[in-house]
Structure formats: structure tokens, C-alpha cells
Scaffold this active site. Structure first.
Site, PDB file in Angstrom:
ATOM      1  N   ASP A 129      -0.284   5.132   0.986  1.00 18.95           N
ATOM      2  CA  ASP A 129      -0.574   6.050   2.111  1.00 18.95           C
ATOM      3  C   ASP A 129      -0.712   5.272   3.421  1.00 18.95           C
ATOM      4  O   ASP A 129      -1.544   4.377   3.507  1.00 18.95           O
ATOM      5  CB  ASP A 129      -1.864   6.822   1.822  1.00 18.95           C
ATOM      6  CG  ASP A 129      -1.673   7.786   0.659  1.00 18.95           C
ATOM      7  OD1 ASP A 129      -1.905   7.362  -0.490  1.00 18.95           O
ATOM      8  OD2 ASP A 129      -1.253   8.923   0.899  1.00 18.95           O
ATOM      9  N   LYS A 139      -9.056  -3.712  -3.982  1.00 16.20           N
ATOM     10  CA  LYS A 139      -7.632  -4.003  -4.187  1.00 16.20           C
ATOM     11  C   LYS A 139      -7.380  -5.501  -4.412  1.00 16.20           C
ATOM     12  O   LYS A 139      -6.521  -5.884  -5.216  1.00 16.20           O
ATOM     13  CB  LYS A 139      -6.822  -3.525  -2.972  1.00 16.20           C
ATOM     14  CG  LYS A 139      -6.640  -2.009  -2.890  1.00 16.20           C
ATOM     15  CD  LYS A 139      -5.568  -1.646  -1.871  1.00 16.20           C
ATOM     16  CE  LYS A 139      -5.491  -0.153  -1.630  1.00 16.20           C
ATOM     17  NZ  LYS A 139      -4.404   0.210  -0.685  1.00 16.20           N
ATOM     18  N   ASP A 178      -7.250  -2.260   2.584  1.00 14.58           N
ATOM     19  CA  ASP A 178      -6.210  -3.288   2.390  1.00 14.58           C
ATOM     20  C   ASP A 178      -6.618  -4.629   2.991  1.00 14.58           C
ATOM     21  O   ASP A 178      -5.930  -5.636   2.777  1.00 14.58           O
ATOM     22  CB  ASP A 178      -4.903  -2.843   3.071  1.00 14.58           C
ATOM     23  CG  ASP A 178      -4.355  -1.568   2.464  1.00 14.58           C
ATOM     24  OD1 ASP A 178      -4.096  -0.614   3.220  1.00 14.58           O
ATOM     25  OD2 ASP A 178      -4.253  -1.516   1.221  1.00 14.58           O
ATOM     26  N   ASP A 183      -2.241  -0.491   5.629  1.00 14.07           N
ATOM     27  CA  ASP A 183      -2.686   0.130   6.891  1.00 14.07           C
ATOM     28  C   ASP A 183      -4.190   0.324   6.982  1.00 14.07           C
ATOM     29  O   ASP A 183      -4.706   0.645   8.054  1.00 14.07           O
ATOM     30  CB  ASP A 183      -2.014   1.493   7.051  1.00 14.07           C
ATOM     31  CG  ASP A 183      -2.669   2.510   6.100  1.00 14.07           C
ATOM     32  OD1 ASP A 183      -3.211   3.529   6.591  1.00 14.07           O
ATOM     33  OD2 ASP A 183      -2.680   2.251   4.882  1.00 14.07           O
ATOM     34  N   ASP A 186       0.866  -1.177   0.000  1.00 13.60           N
ATOM     35  CA  ASP A 186       0.000   0.000   0.000  1.00 13.60           C
ATOM     36  C   ASP A 186       0.908   1.233   0.000  1.00 13.60           C
ATOM     37  O   ASP A 186       2.114   1.142   0.272  1.00 13.60           O
ATOM     38  CB  ASP A 186      -0.875  -0.067   1.263  1.00 13.60           C
ATOM     39  CG  ASP A 186      -1.616   1.206   1.537  1.00 13.60           C
ATOM     40  OD1 ASP A 186      -2.364   1.658   0.649  1.00 13.60           O
ATOM     41  OD2 ASP A 186      -1.419   1.787   2.611  1.00 13.60           O
TER      42      ASP A 186
HETATM   43  O1  LIG Z   1      -5.837   7.254  -1.827  1.00 13.96           O
HETATM   44  C1  LIG Z   1      -6.198   7.014  -0.658  1.00 13.96           C
HETATM   45  O2  LIG Z   1      -7.242   7.421  -0.148  1.00 13.96           O
HETATM   46  C2  LIG Z   1      -5.311   6.153   0.217  1.00 13.96           C
HETATM   47  O3  LIG Z   1      -4.410   5.501  -0.543  1.00 13.96           O
HETATM   48  P1  LIG Z   1      -3.749   4.106  -0.068  1.00 13.96           P
HETATM   49  O4  LIG Z   1      -4.669   3.026  -0.569  1.00 13.96           O
HETATM   50  O5  LIG Z   1      -2.405   4.143  -0.764  1.00 13.96           O
HETATM   51  O6  LIG Z   1      -3.650   4.131   1.428  1.00 13.96           O
HETATM   52 MG   LIG Z   2      -3.162   3.083   3.077  1.00 15.61          MG
END
Ligand SMILES: O=C(O)COP(=O)(O)O
Ligand SMILES: [Mg+2]
Length: 239
Positions: free
Chosen positions: A16, A160, A187, A183, A14
Site C-alpha cells: 500500500d 517488518k 517501512d 512509503d 511494500d
Molecule cells: O495494511 C496496511 O495498513 C498497509 O499496508 P502496507 O504495509 O502494504 O503499506
Molecule cells: Mg505502505
């Protein structure tokens, strides 16, 4: 972990909250470079899997030195071997987006670079607002995915796990060979299906509940800890 190390050929990461300083932050942690260098040194194929738009995720991969596939828009689109693969089709109607925004959301600047999703950021971080918006979206037959940063509205058939699954098929790898690190609630499906899984120390409760290993450190520092504990040490820049 020794037994696991030998069976892992792919790391699904992932962005963020997993490569950033901590959950909720957008700034990359210096350890994200150490993560990339270590996985390259271990010859593990990486799959970036994110709610971000494809151009943002692909660009990040280039600058981190990661050459593997990228799954963006929470599984709705991917870049595999230079080919763009559309896993979702179509896009939610503008009328639905407007109804959700009226509840107190603003559009992500990345929406103009998205094919299938809209990402809407709550003006006030109230769980009830996210819940109410998700109900409206689901009642219209679309999927609402909360990432911890934004509410993503997408056509059915994404997620995902669906996107990573499509990529695994195309690269000839199986879920049992995947180490997944993430996180957020977005996910959880991947963490549950992967052969091995980890969550940074400050991940959401849902992710920590499903992950086989929860790091002590937050963000990318935690991700590096997971990779070193599962796949063994190796040459990684200090961070
Ligand atoms: O784009 C988002 O809201 C979060 O992105 P991520 O899936 O990389 O945590
Ligand atoms: Mg994330």
C-alpha cells in the site's frame, strides 16, 4: 548508481502506497505490473513486505507474477519457499482490541485472515486518536504500528525488519544486497537497514527522511522510477 546495481540481489517491496496509485489509495497502479516484470527480467528476488494479511499479500504476488517470499502482518508471519513461518506468537487479547475500538476505530475485514495482528482503521483521521490508542497498546506490552492506513496491534517481536531479516536468513541473502522501497512509518526500519532504499514521491515524511532516494512520482510510478534509477533500465511494459 552503477556501483549499487551490481550488489542488489533482492528487492523488498511494500504494497500500500508503494504498488498502489498513491499513498492512501488501495487501487493498484498499472506501473506495479511494470515493476514486477522489470524485477523478474533483472532476475532480482522480490520480497513483498506488508501490513496486509498473508492471503491478500500472497494472492497479489501470484497475480503480479512475483514468485519470491512474502512477509505479512508487519513482519509477524511470512511465506518462504511454500512454508508458512510464524515470527510472532499469540495475538493481543480481544479486551485490548475492544478498548482501542472504543476510541473510534473499526476492524479491517482482513482480521479474520490474520494470525497475530489486528488491523484497526480510525473512523476519523485524527493523529491524537492514533497516538492515544498506541499508548494504551504499548502500556499493555503489545506493539502498535501505524501504516498510514491503519493501526496494527501485534505481540512484541514483530515489525517488518524482523520479518524481512528472517526471510533473508532463510534465502541466504544479506541486508547489503537488498533494495527496499516503502512509503510508511512501518517501512522505516527496513529502509534504514537495506543496502539501498527508496521512497515514492508521496511517501510519509519519516520514510522520505530515511530513504536514500526519493522518487519524483507517487506510488508505483515512483517505485518503478527508483528501480530503473538504481538497477538500470530494462524491459518493462509502458505504464
Ligand atoms: O495494511 C496496511 O495498513 C498497509 O499496508 P502496507 O504495509 O502494504 O503499506
Ligand atoms: Mg505502505
Amino acid at each position: 548508481m552503477q556501483g549499487v546495481a551490481g550488489s542488489i540481489r533482492v528487492a523488498a517491496l511494500d504494497i500500500d502506497g508503494t504498488l498502489t496509485e498513491r499513498r492512501g489509495a488501495a487501487r493498484l497502479d498499472v506501473c506495479s505490473i511494470a515493476v514486477a516484470r522489470l524485477l523478474n527480467a533483472l532476475r532480482v528476488t522480490t520480497i513483498l513486505m506488508t501490513g496486509n494479511s498473508l492471503p491478500v499479500a500472497v494472492g497479489l504476488g501470484v497475480y503480479l507474477g512475483l514468485e519470491g517470499p512474502v512477509v505479512a502482518e508487519n513482519g509477524c508471519v511470512a511465506l518462504v519457499g511454500g512454508e508458512r513461518v510464524h515470527i510472532c506468537s499469540g495475538r493481543p487479547p480481544e479486551s485490548l482490541v475492544r478498548r482501542v475500538m472504543e476510541l473510534g476505530f473499526r476492524p479491517s475485514w482482513q482480521n479474520e485472515y490474520r494470525y497475530h495482528e489486528y488491523s484497526l482503521i480510525p473512523v476519523r483521521r485524527e493523529p491524537s486518536v492514533v497516538e492515544k490508542a498506541s499508548d494504551i497498546v504499548e502500556r499493555e506490552g503489545y506493539r502498535a504500528i501505524w501504516s498510514g492506513y491503519a493501526l496494527h496491534i501485534q505481540p512484541p517481536g514483530g515489525g517488518k525488519a524482523r520479518g524481512v531479516g528472517e526471510v533473508l536468513e532463510r534465502i541466504g541473502a544479506g541486508w547489503s544486497e537488498v533494495l527496499a522501497v516503502g512509503d510508511g512509518e512501518n517501512d522505516v526500519e527496513v529502509l534504514a537497514r537495506a543496502g539501498y532504499s527508496g521512497a515514492p514521491g508521496d511517501a510519509s515524511e519519516q520514510a522520505k527522511r530515511v530513504a536514500k532516494l526519493v522518487a519524483r512520482s507517487p506510488g508505483a510510478r515512483g517505485t518503478l522510477e527508483i528501480i530503473q534509477r538504481v538497477l538500470g533500465g530494462g524491459p518493462a511494459p509502458a505504464c
